[in-house]
Design a protein around this motif. Structure first.
Motif, PDB file in Angstrom:
ATOM      1  N   PRO A   1      56.101 -55.396 -11.553  1.00  0.00           N
ATOM      2  CA  PRO A   1      55.270 -54.786 -12.838  1.00  0.00           C
ATOM      3  C   PRO A   1      53.841 -54.827 -12.281  1.00  0.00           C
ATOM      4  O   PRO A   1      53.209 -55.480 -11.755  1.00  0.00           O
ATOM      5  CB  PRO A   1      55.609 -55.802 -13.764  1.00  0.00           C
ATOM      6  N   GLY A   2      53.326 -53.710 -13.080  1.00  0.00           N
ATOM      7  CA  GLY A   2      51.783 -53.113 -12.788  1.00  0.00           C
ATOM      8  C   GLY A   2      51.687 -51.823 -12.042  1.00  0.00           C
ATOM      9  O   GLY A   2      52.794 -50.933 -11.989  1.00  0.00           O
ATOM     10  N   TRP A   3      50.373 -51.558 -11.437  1.00  0.00           N
ATOM     11  CA  TRP A   3      50.221 -50.471 -10.945  1.00  0.00           C
ATOM     12  C   TRP A   3      50.780 -50.391  -9.508  1.00  0.00           C
ATOM     13  O   TRP A   3      51.056 -51.309  -8.923  1.00  0.00           O
ATOM     14  CB  TRP A   3      48.845 -50.145 -10.738  1.00  0.00           C
ATOM     15  N   ILE A   4      51.260 -49.035  -9.362  1.00  0.00           N
ATOM     16  CA  ILE A   4      52.249 -49.069  -8.039  1.00  0.00           C
ATOM     17  C   ILE A   4      51.306 -48.395  -6.899  1.00  0.00           C
ATOM     18  O   ILE A   4      50.633 -47.272  -7.040  1.00  0.00           O
ATOM     19  CB  ILE A   4      53.409 -48.099  -8.544  1.00  0.00           C
ATOM     20  N   GLU A   5      51.160 -48.847  -5.815  1.00  0.00           N
ATOM     21  CA  GLU A   5      50.440 -48.537  -4.995  1.00  0.00           C
ATOM     22  C   GLU A   5      50.810 -47.449  -4.049  1.00  0.00           C
ATOM     23  O   GLU A   5      52.200 -47.333  -3.726  1.00  0.00           O
ATOM     24  CB  GLU A   5      49.468 -49.447  -3.780  1.00  0.00           C
ATOM     25  N   GLY A   6      50.272 -46.510  -3.252  1.00  0.00           N
ATOM     26  CA  GLY A   6      50.658 -46.050  -2.151  1.00  0.00           C
ATOM     27  C   GLY A   6      51.316 -44.438  -2.672  1.00  0.00           C
ATOM     28  O   GLY A   6      51.860 -43.868  -1.603  1.00  0.00           O
ATOM     29  N   LEU A   7      51.056 -44.072  -3.823  1.00  0.00           N
ATOM     30  CA  LEU A   7      51.432 -42.702  -4.192  1.00  0.00           C
ATOM     31  C   LEU A   7      50.561 -41.801  -4.285  1.00  0.00           C
ATOM     32  O   LEU A   7      49.258 -42.215  -4.644  1.00  0.00           O
ATOM     33  CB  LEU A   7      52.432 -42.902  -5.661  1.00  0.00           C
ATOM     34  N   PRO A   8      50.641 -40.477  -4.301  1.00  0.00           N
ATOM     35  CA  PRO A   8      49.342 -39.487  -4.551  1.00  0.00           C
ATOM     36  C   PRO A   8      49.218 -39.246  -5.961  1.00  0.00           C
ATOM     37  O   PRO A   8      48.635 -38.293  -6.374  1.00  0.00           O
ATOM     38  CB  PRO A   8      50.246 -38.218  -3.750  1.00  0.00           C
ATOM     39  N   PHE A   9      49.430 -40.071  -6.959  1.00  0.00           N
ATOM     40  CA  PHE A   9      49.057 -40.237  -8.140  1.00  0.00           C
ATOM     41  C   PHE A   9      49.104 -41.471  -8.856  1.00  0.00           C
ATOM     42  O   PHE A   9      49.922 -42.577  -8.216  1.00  0.00           O
ATOM     43  CB  PHE A   9      50.254 -39.357  -8.958  1.00  0.00           C
TER      44      PHE A   9
ATOM     45  N   ALA B   1      50.457 -44.419 -11.131  1.00  0.00           N
ATOM     46  CA  ALA B   1      52.007 -44.897 -11.670  1.00  0.00           C
ATOM     47  C   ALA B   1      51.852 -46.575 -11.853  1.00  0.00           C
ATOM     48  O   ALA B   1      51.473 -47.157 -11.273  1.00  0.00           O
ATOM     49  CB  ALA B   1      53.006 -44.431 -10.969  1.00  0.00           C
ATOM     50  N   GLN B   2      52.407 -46.847 -13.325  1.00  0.00           N
ATOM     51  CA  GLN B   2      52.511 -48.179 -13.774  1.00  0.00           C
ATOM     52  C   GLN B   2      53.959 -48.467 -14.136  1.00  0.00           C
ATOM     53  O   GLN B   2      54.537 -47.606 -14.901  1.00  0.00           O
ATOM     54  CB  GLN B   2      51.350 -48.340 -14.662  1.00  0.00           C
ATOM     55  N   ALA B   3      54.614 -49.505 -13.894  1.00  0.00           N
ATOM     56  CA  ALA B   3      55.690 -49.979 -14.278  1.00  0.00           C
ATOM     57  C   ALA B   3      55.521 -51.282 -15.067  1.00  0.00           C
ATOM     58  O   ALA B   3      54.782 -52.119 -14.818  1.00  0.00           O
ATOM     59  CB  ALA B   3      56.829 -50.443 -13.064  1.00  0.00           C
ATOM     60  N   LEU B   4      56.257 -51.339 -16.087  1.00  0.00           N
ATOM     61  CA  LEU B   4      56.554 -52.616 -16.927  1.00  0.00           C
ATOM     62  C   LEU B   4      57.688 -52.790 -17.517  1.00  0.00           C
ATOM     63  O   LEU B   4      58.557 -51.951 -17.605  1.00  0.00           O
ATOM     64  CB  LEU B   4      55.486 -52.190 -18.242  1.00  0.00           C
ATOM     65  N   PRO B   5      58.262 -53.928 -17.576  1.00  0.00           N
ATOM     66  CA  PRO B   5      59.431 -54.348 -17.887  1.00  0.00           C
ATOM     67  C   PRO B   5      59.815 -54.239 -19.320  1.00  0.00           C
ATOM     68  O   PRO B   5      58.799 -54.174 -20.226  1.00  0.00           O
ATOM     69  CB  PRO B   5      59.856 -55.801 -17.691  1.00  0.00           C
ATOM     70  N   LEU B   6      61.008 -53.293 -19.588  1.00  0.00           N
ATOM     71  CA  LEU B   6      61.348 -53.306 -21.257  1.00  0.00           C
ATOM     72  C   LEU B   6      62.356 -54.197 -21.640  1.00  0.00           C
ATOM     73  O   LEU B   6      62.695 -55.153 -20.946  1.00  0.00           O
ATOM     74  CB  LEU B   6      61.914 -51.767 -21.338  1.00  0.00           C
ATOM     75  N   ILE B   7      62.917 -54.131 -22.586  1.00  0.00           N
ATOM     76  CA  ILE B   7      63.847 -54.988 -23.424  1.00  0.00           C
ATOM     77  C   ILE B   7      65.242 -54.326 -23.219  1.00  0.00           C
ATOM     78  O   ILE B   7      65.543 -53.118 -24.049  1.00  0.00           O
ATOM     79  CB  ILE B   7      63.564 -55.399 -24.755  1.00  0.00           C
TER      80      ILE B   7
END
Length: 253
Positions: A120-128, A130-136
């Motif tokens: 979870p958090g900001w994703i590195e190494g992409l040309p834009f 992007a953030q991932a967070l857990p859902l329920i």
């Protein structure tokens, strides 16, 4: 291309019917393509892209209605390879699903596939950004927030109402949420999903600009007319709502 084109390739949850394929969304940015989930809508990608640009596929979780379209990877030619982003365990899940017993393995494709397992958090190494967070959900599931060319897109499926969905959708130009539960369906804590009003509540609290409902459970929404009813109910909470259907397109300019 100076704008972002969003195409709904699959808007059903669980299984395909005449109302649509299982979930997949194509986001075409100026310099690359992004795919959100790989249900059987994924099999329609070749109608909309040439495969001559970098491509990134974000997977929310491992339920089959979000992965089964990967069986069609062998028909594509991603000239710059394909990067698949997902939660920890993604490589194991895809190697198991796409083993030689059942399909063409990732190592047998005509182009390289790179798997990024993210926390979870900001994703590195992409040309834009992007953030991932857990859902329920009944199983671990990520929602995503993409910031591309000055526009923000949030993707939240499968989930019940949660604060992380609101965070991902904060002031998003386009929020894509699931809408599995028909209006009036009793809430199920063991199988969390959103009703139209719950999806609209997320959009309202997040101050999103536009909400698109997808991932309709075909047992609860057997017709496209049922989706229009969901749209009407959601608009009682949040005004800018569209009930998605396969091959519907949106432009973020």
């Amino acid at each position: 291309m100076s704008q972002i084109q969003v195409t709904l390739l699959g808007t059903n949850g669980w299984f395909d019917t005449h109302t649509g394929n299982t979930p997949s969304v194509l986001v075409q940015a100026p310099d690359f393509d992004v795919i959100l989930d790989a249900g059987y809508g994924f099999a329609k990608l070749d109608r909309f892209l040439r495969g001559d640009r970098p491509a990134f596929c974000f997977l929310s979780h491992f339920h089959l209605d979000h992965l089964i379209g990967l069986h069609t990877l062998a028909k594509y030619q991603f000239q710059h390879g394909l990067t698949i982003i997902g939660q920890p365990g993604t490589k194991w899940a895809l190697d198991s699903l796409l083993s030689p017993v059942y399909s063409v393995p990732l190592t047998g494709l005509r182009y390289p596939v790179h798997i990024v397992e993210t926390q979870p958090g900001w994703i590195e190494g992409l040309p834009f950004e992007a953030q991932a967070l857990p859902l329920i959900h009944s199983q671990p599931c990520f929602g995503y927030r993409l910031q591309i060319a000055g526009k923000t897109l949030a993707y939240c499926t499968d989930t019940g109402y949660c604060e992380n969905a609101v965070k991902l959708a904060r002031q998003a130009d386009l929020l894509l949420t699931e809408c599995s539960q028909a209006p009036g369906t009793p809430h199920n804590d063991e199988w969390p999903h959103l009703s139209p009003t719950e999806a609209a509540r997320i959009a309202r609290e997040a101050e999103a600009r536009q909400l698109v409902l997808i991932h309709f459970d075909p047992t609860q929404y057997p017709s496209l007319e049922d989706r229009i009813h969901a749209e009407t109910e959601a608009r009682k909470v949040f005004s800018s709502v569209t009930a998605g259907r396969d091959e519907m397109q949106f432009t973020l300019a």
